[in-house]
Scaffold this motif. Sequence first.
Motif, PDB file in Angstrom:
ATOM      1  N   GLY A 203       0.790  -1.228   0.000  1.00  0.00           N
ATOM      2  CA  GLY A 203       0.000   0.000   0.000  1.00  0.00           C
ATOM      3  C   GLY A 203       0.817   1.270   0.000  1.00  0.00           C
ATOM      4  O   GLY A 203       0.305   2.347  -0.334  1.00  0.00           O
ATOM      5  N   LYS A 204       2.116   1.185   0.337  1.00  0.00           N
ATOM      6  CA  LYS A 204       2.955   2.377   0.345  1.00  0.00           C
ATOM      7  C   LYS A 204       3.204   2.927  -1.055  1.00  0.00           C
ATOM      8  O   LYS A 204       3.622   4.071  -1.195  1.00  0.00           O
ATOM      9  CB  LYS A 204       4.290   2.086   1.036  1.00  0.00           C
ATOM     10  CG  LYS A 204       4.198   2.062   2.548  1.00  0.00           C
ATOM     11  CD  LYS A 204       5.558   1.969   3.191  1.00  0.00           C
ATOM     12  CE  LYS A 204       5.446   2.062   4.708  1.00  0.00           C
ATOM     13  NZ  LYS A 204       6.767   1.963   5.375  1.00  0.00           N
ATOM     14  N   ARG A 205       2.939   2.115  -2.083  1.00  0.00           N
ATOM     15  CA  ARG A 205       3.151   2.622  -3.440  1.00  0.00           C
ATOM     16  C   ARG A 205       2.136   3.695  -3.804  1.00  0.00           C
ATOM     17  O   ARG A 205       2.301   4.378  -4.805  1.00  0.00           O
ATOM     18  CB  ARG A 205       3.122   1.466  -4.445  1.00  0.00           C
ATOM     19  CG  ARG A 205       1.787   0.829  -4.711  1.00  0.00           C
ATOM     20  CD  ARG A 205       1.991  -0.555  -5.312  1.00  0.00           C
ATOM     21  NE  ARG A 205       0.796  -1.053  -5.985  1.00  0.00           N
ATOM     22  CZ  ARG A 205       0.683  -1.183  -7.305  1.00  0.00           C
ATOM     23  NH1 ARG A 205       1.697  -0.860  -8.085  1.00  0.00           N
ATOM     24  NH2 ARG A 205      -0.419  -1.645  -7.854  1.00  0.00           N
ATOM     25  N   PRO A 208       2.836   9.429  -1.879  1.00  0.00           N
ATOM     26  CA  PRO A 208       3.844  10.202  -2.615  1.00  0.00           C
ATOM     27  C   PRO A 208       5.242   9.963  -2.079  1.00  0.00           C
ATOM     28  O   PRO A 208       5.463   9.920  -0.868  1.00  0.00           O
ATOM     29  CB  PRO A 208       3.391  11.654  -2.397  1.00  0.00           C
ATOM     30  CG  PRO A 208       1.918  11.557  -2.150  1.00  0.00           C
ATOM     31  CD  PRO A 208       1.726  10.276  -1.390  1.00  0.00           C
ATOM     32  N   ALA A 209       6.192   9.791  -2.994  1.00  0.00           N
ATOM     33  CA  ALA A 209       7.577   9.503  -2.601  1.00  0.00           C
ATOM     34  C   ALA A 209       8.152  10.596  -1.709  1.00  0.00           C
ATOM     35  O   ALA A 209       8.959  10.321  -0.812  1.00  0.00           O
ATOM     36  CB  ALA A 209       8.439   9.329  -3.844  1.00  0.00           C
ATOM     37  N   THR A 220       0.131  16.375  10.107  1.00  0.00           N
ATOM     38  CA  THR A 220      -0.993  15.505  10.447  1.00  0.00           C
ATOM     39  C   THR A 220      -1.567  14.850   9.204  1.00  0.00           C
ATOM     40  O   THR A 220      -1.868  13.647   9.189  1.00  0.00           O
ATOM     41  CB  THR A 220      -2.094  16.310  11.156  1.00  0.00           C
ATOM     42  OG1 THR A 220      -1.560  16.869  12.362  1.00  0.00           O
ATOM     43  CG2 THR A 220      -3.286  15.425  11.487  1.00  0.00           C
ATOM     44  N   THR A 221      -1.695  15.620   8.133  1.00  0.00           N
ATOM     45  CA  THR A 221      -2.227  15.084   6.875  1.00  0.00           C
ATOM     46  C   THR A 221      -1.308  14.022   6.300  1.00  0.00           C
ATOM     47  O   THR A 221      -1.765  12.966   5.831  1.00  0.00           O
ATOM     48  CB  THR A 221      -2.421  16.215   5.852  1.00  0.00           C
ATOM     49  OG1 THR A 221      -3.339  17.174   6.379  1.00  0.00           O
ATOM     50  CG2 THR A 221      -2.965  15.658   4.530  1.00  0.00           C
ATOM     51  N   GLU A 222       0.007  14.280   6.333  1.00  0.00           N
ATOM     52  CA  GLU A 222       0.972  13.307   5.818  1.00  0.00           C
ATOM     53  C   GLU A 222       0.951  12.026   6.645  1.00  0.00           C
ATOM     54  O   GLU A 222       1.013  10.925   6.101  1.00  0.00           O
ATOM     55  CB  GLU A 222       2.375  13.929   5.812  1.00  0.00           C
ATOM     56  CG  GLU A 222       2.546  15.025   4.775  1.00  0.00           C
ATOM     57  CD  GLU A 222       3.847  15.793   4.956  1.00  0.00           C
ATOM     58  OE1 GLU A 222       4.290  16.444   3.988  1.00  0.00           O
ATOM     59  OE2 GLU A 222       4.417  15.759   6.078  1.00  0.00           O
TER      60      GLU A 222
END
Length: 329
Positions: A203-205, A208-209, A220-222
């Motif tokens: 799911g990490k794909r 955003p890199a 908080t959003t990140e």
Amino acid sequence: MMQLDARLTAAAYCAPPSARYASIAIELIARADKAPVDIFVAPEQAAPPKLYCRTGLSLDHEQLMSLADIGIRDFYVRHGDVRKLGEYLREAYLNGRRTVTVAEQFSAMQVVVSAEIEHAVRLLDCSKFVSLAATVGRDIAALISSRNVLPYEIFSVARHDFSTFVHVTNVASYSVLLAKRLGINDIRQLELLASAAMLHDLGKRHIPAKILSKSGRLTTTERELVEMHPTRGYIELCSRPDLTFEQLMVVYQHHERIDGTGYPVGITGKHISPWAKLIAVVDVFDALTGERPYREPITPQQAIGYLLRNAGTHFDAEIVQCWEAAFTE
């Protein structure tokens, strides 16, 4: 026979100023009489690699091994040559024709699959990555089950940098070692567990890199985006008939905590899959001992200390104790 030690590395991607290369431990090609691909060397860490030996030319073994004395541990090869190098290493280390250690075979395996993993994980359709995860999972289970190998032997040769294939192959190998110590010896179960470990961060794909590689504190959003990766991975995989319920729960629950403070749901220990509890321990161990953009790695002993301090709250206490006993043996 040459023995690999804690200085050795498998393959990892880096981005020097001029091009993208893969690094390869010098010791892994020390047996070659000739360079299997163009080999480069970087005298300084931030400098672009310079050509050391062209494909097909003879390698001076004494000179090659002496590079470590001046602080050079790795060679570099062009990204486009990784597959060819992998073919050489598969023939030299993985075909069973030479007597090599399990650690040497694992180092070679990380190189062999590196290009395929990095490519497959970027495809829109995850089918190729799922298939590759099954193949690598079988290989890791077979390799580790074939001979008595200690966790520290794998740790000493595994790469510990910030790379997709490095983390998942490390976690897959640790998961098999730990499962065997917990009494799981059925080879099919070990294969499925290793394959699930290969998939756990799929799911990490979708993140955003720039967030994954951020060196400072996440907003908080990140943080919310990062904590969605188990759900995103599960949703992407849950309709596939080639994955078991236990494998899906590894993807979905590997960040849940015994006391209910984990994510994405916040369930407590009795509701967490046994495989997810197991993967949670080795996942955090590998993350703590590996390089990350936001912190320096810590030692295995420090990482085990962290796991012990959080045993029974974040992590299953029995699994942590088993990992400590296996790693310190």
